[in-house]
Each structure stands twice: as C-alpha cells, then as structure tokens.
Design a protein around this motif. Structure first.
Motif, PDB file in Angstrom:
ATOM      1  N   THR A  23      -9.739 -12.800  30.284  1.00 16.23           N
ATOM      2  CA  THR A  23     -10.744 -13.530  31.032  1.00 16.23           C
ATOM      3  C   THR A  23     -10.313 -13.666  32.481  1.00 16.23           C
ATOM      4  O   THR A  23      -9.218 -13.254  32.862  1.00 16.23           O
ATOM      5  N   ASP A  24     -11.175 -14.262  33.291  1.00 18.42           N
ATOM      6  CA  ASP A  24     -10.813 -14.762  34.606  1.00 18.42           C
ATOM      7  C   ASP A  24     -10.742 -16.271  34.444  1.00 18.42           C
ATOM      8  O   ASP A  24     -11.776 -16.936  34.288  1.00 18.42           O
ATOM      9  N   ASP A  25      -9.542 -16.834  34.446  1.00 17.22           N
ATOM     10  CA  ASP A  25      -9.355 -18.229  34.095  1.00 17.22           C
ATOM     11  C   ASP A  25     -10.121 -19.191  35.002  1.00 17.22           C
ATOM     12  O   ASP A  25     -10.771 -20.129  34.529  1.00 17.22           O
ATOM     13  N   ALA A  26     -10.067 -18.969  36.323  1.00 15.11           N
ATOM     14  CA  ALA A  26     -10.752 -19.878  37.240  1.00 15.11           C
ATOM     15  C   ALA A  26     -12.262 -19.776  37.091  1.00 15.11           C
ATOM     16  O   ALA A  26     -12.978 -20.798  37.109  1.00 15.11           O
ATOM     17  N   ARG A  27     -12.767 -18.576  36.934  1.00 12.62           N
ATOM     18  CA  ARG A  27     -14.212 -18.406  36.775  1.00 12.62           C
ATOM     19  C   ARG A  27     -14.674 -18.991  35.447  1.00 12.62           C
ATOM     20  O   ARG A  27     -15.780 -19.541  35.353  1.00 12.62           O
TER      21      ARG A  27
END
Length: 561
Positions: free
Chosen positions: A183-187
């Motif tokens: 995943t993209d953690d911040a997004r």
C-alpha cells in the motif's frame, strides 16, 4: 455526507467540534486514530479527531508500505497474531483495491544460512532447511484460510534468477514465491480519514491537545490549540481516545496516567534506491537472514525500490528520528550479501526513518510482539497502543467495542444507541464502482494522458480519478507534469488541496504526492510548481509561497543523500 477534508475549512471544523458535544474525540491522526474515527462514526457516534501535525506524519507515513501477516512471527509461534493480520490483509485488499494490492515475494534458500526467517537450526538440521521454510509458508497460507490471496509455490533456481537477475547464485539451492500486499501508508491513512468524514466525523490536522478536561469524576473533553492560528478551544466529549502512537505516554500523562503505558520504541530505517539498479521487477525480494536474526525486504514501489527495515531500540527525539551512517551500512551490507550489486551510500535516492510503538515486555525490540493493547485509564479516557498498520481496523474495533460496552452499562439516558462494527466490509473512499475503472482509464487517455500515467492515477485515486479528470477538463494545463521526469501532474495538487487538508508545502511534497521520497533531486523545480498551485488553490497571501518553499527546504523529514 461529504468526504472532503477542506484545508480552507480547517479552523471552522475545529470550531464546529467545540460547538457540538461529541461522543468520542480521538487524539492522533495516524492510521490507528483514523481507524477509530471511522469505526465510531460508521456506528453512529458523534466523532471528532485532532492531530498535532499533519495526518500520517509520524509512523503511519514511514513504513515499508506493506500490508502483511508477518512471516517472521511464525518462528516466534505467535500464530494468533499472524492469523489476525492475514484476515485484516484480505479485508483491506477488498475494501481499498486501488490502494492495497497483492504483491509476490521471493524467498531464496541458500546453503549455510544459520537463522533463515529467524528459524534457529542446529548444524545437523541444515539439510532440512528447504523443508522447514516451505512448511512455514504452508502454515502461512493455512492461517489465512479462505482469505488467502494466492498460495505459495516452489520456484526453481532458473525462475528465481529470471525474476531477480541480480540475485547471487553461489549457494542458491531453490526458492519459493508467496503473497502479501502493498500500500501507500500515508494515502491509506487519508483515505480512512476521508471515509470517516463521509460518515460525519470532524477531522483536523495541526491541532494539538494541550490538556484534558474533567467534569463529574470523568474526563469530559480536551483543550485544543490550533497550531496555525494559535486559537485555543475546548472540545467536549464523553470519551477521549488516545491514539497517538509513540506519543501515547505523553498524552496519557495529561491525565496523570503515564505510568499505565509502557512502550518500547523501535526505529525502522528504509532506503529508497533506483529500481533498475537492483534489478527489481514486479515482485519483492525477502533477504532471508540478517546478522540479528530478522528479515529485510527489497520492495518495488512507485517506480523505486525500498530496502528495509532495521529494528533497533530508540530513545532519541520522536519528532525526527535520524538515519545514521550505521543504519545505511547495515541495510546495504545485507543487500549486497544476497544481490550481486555493489550498492553504496551514493546510490540512494532518499532515506527515511520511523518509530514503532511496541507494548513493552523487555528483551530485544525485534522480539517484542506487534500485538496491541487497549488501556482504560479512568472513566472517559482510553488509550490504544502497540499494533501494526495491517491490523489498524481490528485495533479500532476493540477500542470502540470497549466504549460501547461501557456505554451500555451507563445509567446516563443521554447515551445514544449505536450499531455494531461495520468496517470489516466498508469500502474506503475511492473504492466505489470498480467496474467503472477501465472506463476512467479510457477517458484519461482520450483526454491526452499517457496510458502509463492513467494507470498510475487509477492506482492512487480509484474512482476519485474522475475528479482529477474533471479538473483537467476545466484547465488542460493541469495535465502537465510538475517538472521534467516527475511522475505527478498539476491536477493532483489541486485535488489534494480540495480534499485532503494540506496546510504546508511539506504536507504535499512528502505525504500527498510522495515526491520528496521518489524524486528529491528534482524536488526544487517541482516544489516551486507545487507551491504555486497551492497558493492559487488555497488563496495564500503574497509572501506565503516563498515562506513555504524555505520551510520545506529547511525541514523536510525525508532525507536526501
């Protein structure tokens, strides 16, 4: 309801919290706090959330970008933790397919490994290594049950070298391929927050909780200071949830409850490398052994390769954990052990470090369980500590379940009836109507975007890509890259200004667009383009743009080599 987190409405959102009696106020805008806000709001609670800096600016934006069960916990016999994480992994893939996608991992088996995957084998047992590792991967699949993504399979030496041409051949006996997710953690964190907002939660960044308020023998709210305007407000809530990660002890001390929280902080360092340098394709590589008996990974992400992570005790500043020369040397040394590439510090694109808040149990940080704990300090005040990104939803459910149980035994007739947890099957913002996604890609190509760019936008925004295309339709100049060789376009900046509450240029560069991580060398030109777009979208005063550029240059928390 509206899922947008409006930067221009930040202060009015905070004032709305103060004017309204909340059921639950969450302190902390990382993935755990976001999860609590979503779980509570989707059950019908009146919810607010405050974050002292930007959303996901701490641990939740500094991970290995993996959603995984954790094969390294199998040698620790922590099967229930692995099972819980594997179930949550499958739920995330289903609820956010644009942000969480299956990823194959190659595990090479080398002759002479002493502690592969953390398994201690005596010398006479070395010939049984491939069997032991395959049994572990079989168990990993079995623990996932019907929620398995894809089952592992054996891989020949020839196929392993085809997948990873730079893999060292000396001593390579065989390999296996298994699946986790990425995943993209911040997004992902922002998507969870926006989904909470769609269910009525009021969420704001750059708002610091400075004190707890008590009435009638219980915590009844929080004093909050807006970090932008300096305005101080009191937010009333029947429950205050401390979901601040590594800062949980400090927030607990606001109630005199610091002694009830014991955390061990572990630093995890990641190096960003050119993908082609390490010969990375569409699969990740497990470095099967390190000198301290843990695992490391080389993971493809957004056109780069992420090498990580370390796991070392940490006692320094929580604001900006450093990437030291020793951290870099450790990771490069282990990568060179299994890759026929002479990696050097000068090859780095960027590097970043995050802190893991582990529930203290003594021993090495690498051996401490990633389990979470819910701590009820006193009436009206609860903390959620420990855990990992993959299990954030279950962590949030456990917190809100505790609140619901205590509300159920309350004699207070004002307590609202709420429903059961809904988040196990609740799509996140952007996951709606996946059947329409191919049409969005076709529309993007017709609008003049390359198929590659269209695919990247879909993987970032899902169904929200339609809003990106609408911005381009109104202003075709927004289809242009922010700078040469930078994989982001102007429409993404304007979109983020409207819906994700960026306050500073750093928020956009580091966490919304990820350019500070992916393209730091091209960052100066891109940063100026981004700042100009933000200035227009957010109606900054004349001198704000240059001030933000200077602030970004001086304070970016992602290290460029």
């Amino acid at each position: 309801m509206n899922a947008d987190l409006s930067a221009s409405q930040r202060l009015s959102t905070l004032r709305a919290m103060a004017e309204r009696d909340l059921d639950i106020l969450v302190i902390g805008g990382g993935i755990t706090g976001a999860g609590v806000a979503l779980d509570a709001a989707s059950r019908g609670y009146r919810v607010g959330l405050v974050e002292q800096a930007d959303f996901a600016s701490g641990t939740s934006g500094r991970s290995t970008k993996l959603v995984h069960g954790g094969i390294r916990y199998l040698p620790q016999l922590d099967f229930s933790l692995v099972r819980e994480a594997l179930v949550e992994r499958a739920r995330l893939v289903a609820n956010a397919p644009h942000l969480v996608r299956p990823l194959p991992f190659l595990v090479p088996f080398y002759q002479g490994l002493r502690r592969p995957l953390g398994i201690r084998l005596p010398s006479p047992g070395q010939p049984l290594l491939p069997l032991a590792m395959n049994m572990g991967l079989w168990l990993y699949d079995r623990l996932a049950g019907r929620m398995v993504l894809m089952r592992h399979r054996p891989v020949s030496v020839a196929e392993a070298l085809h997948l990873f041409p730079h893999l060292r051949r000396d001593g390579l006996r065989r390999a296996s391929l298994y699946y986790d997710a990425q995943t993209d953690d911040a997004r992902l964190t922002v998507a969870v927050l926006r989904t909470a907002a769609a269910h009525g939660a009021l969420c704001i960044n750059y708002a610091r909780a400075t004190a707890l308020v008590r009435e009638g023998g219980r915590v009844s709210g929080v004093e909050v200071q807006d970090q932008v305007s300096g305005e101080r407000l009191r937010v009333r809530a029947r429950w205050v949830v401390n979901a601040t990660g590594v800062w949980a002890g400090e927030v607990a001390r606001l109630a005199g409850a610091g002694g009830a929280i014991e955390l061990t902080l572990s630093k995890g360092v990641h190096l960003v490398l050119p993908r082609e340098l390490v010969g990375l394709g569409d699969a990740a590589l497990v470095l099967p052994e390190t000198e301290d008996g843990r695992l490391a990974f080389v993971v493809p992400w957004e056109g780069r390769a992420i090498l990580g992570t370390t796991d070392t005790p940490y006692a320094g500043s929580m604001e900006d954990p450093p990437v030291t020369d020793d951290d870099v040397a450790y990771l490069l040394r282990h990568a060179r052990r299994f890759l026929h590439v002479e990696l050097e510090p000068g090859d780095l694109v960027a590097a970043y470090a995050g802190l893991r808040p582990l529930v203290s149990s003594g021993g090495r940080s690498a051996d401490i369980s990633r389990r979470h704990a819910v701590v009820r300090h006193e009436p009206g005040f609860v903390s959620i500590i420990g855990g990992k990104l993959t299990t954030y939803r279950q962590m949030a459910q456990d917190v809100v379940d505790l609140v619901a149980r205590e509300d159920g035994t309350s004699a207070d007739g004002s307590v609202r009836a709420v429903g059961p947890c809904r988040t196990a099957r609740l799509p996140l913002v952007g996951a709606q109507s996946p059947g329409s996604w191919p049409m969005l890609v076709r529309d993007a190509v017709r609008a003049g975007l390359s198929p590659e760019l269209a695919g990247r936008l879909l993987r970032r925004y899902g169904s929200e890509m339609e809003r990106i295309l609408a911005l381009i339709h109104d202003d075709p100049s927004l289809a242009q890259p922010l700078a040469p060789d930078v994989p982001c376009i102007g429409a993404e900046v304007v979109y983020a200004c409207h819906v994700t509450m960026p306050v500073h240029l750093e928020d956009m560069m580091v966490r919304r667009l990820r350019l500070a991580l992916l393209e730091p060398r091209a960052g100066e030109q891109a940063a100026r383009s981004v700042a100009a777009l933000m200035a227009r979208a957010l109606e900054w005063p004349a001198d704000r743009m240059e001030a933000e550029l200077e602030r970004y240059r001086a304070g970016s928390r992602v290290a460029a080599p």
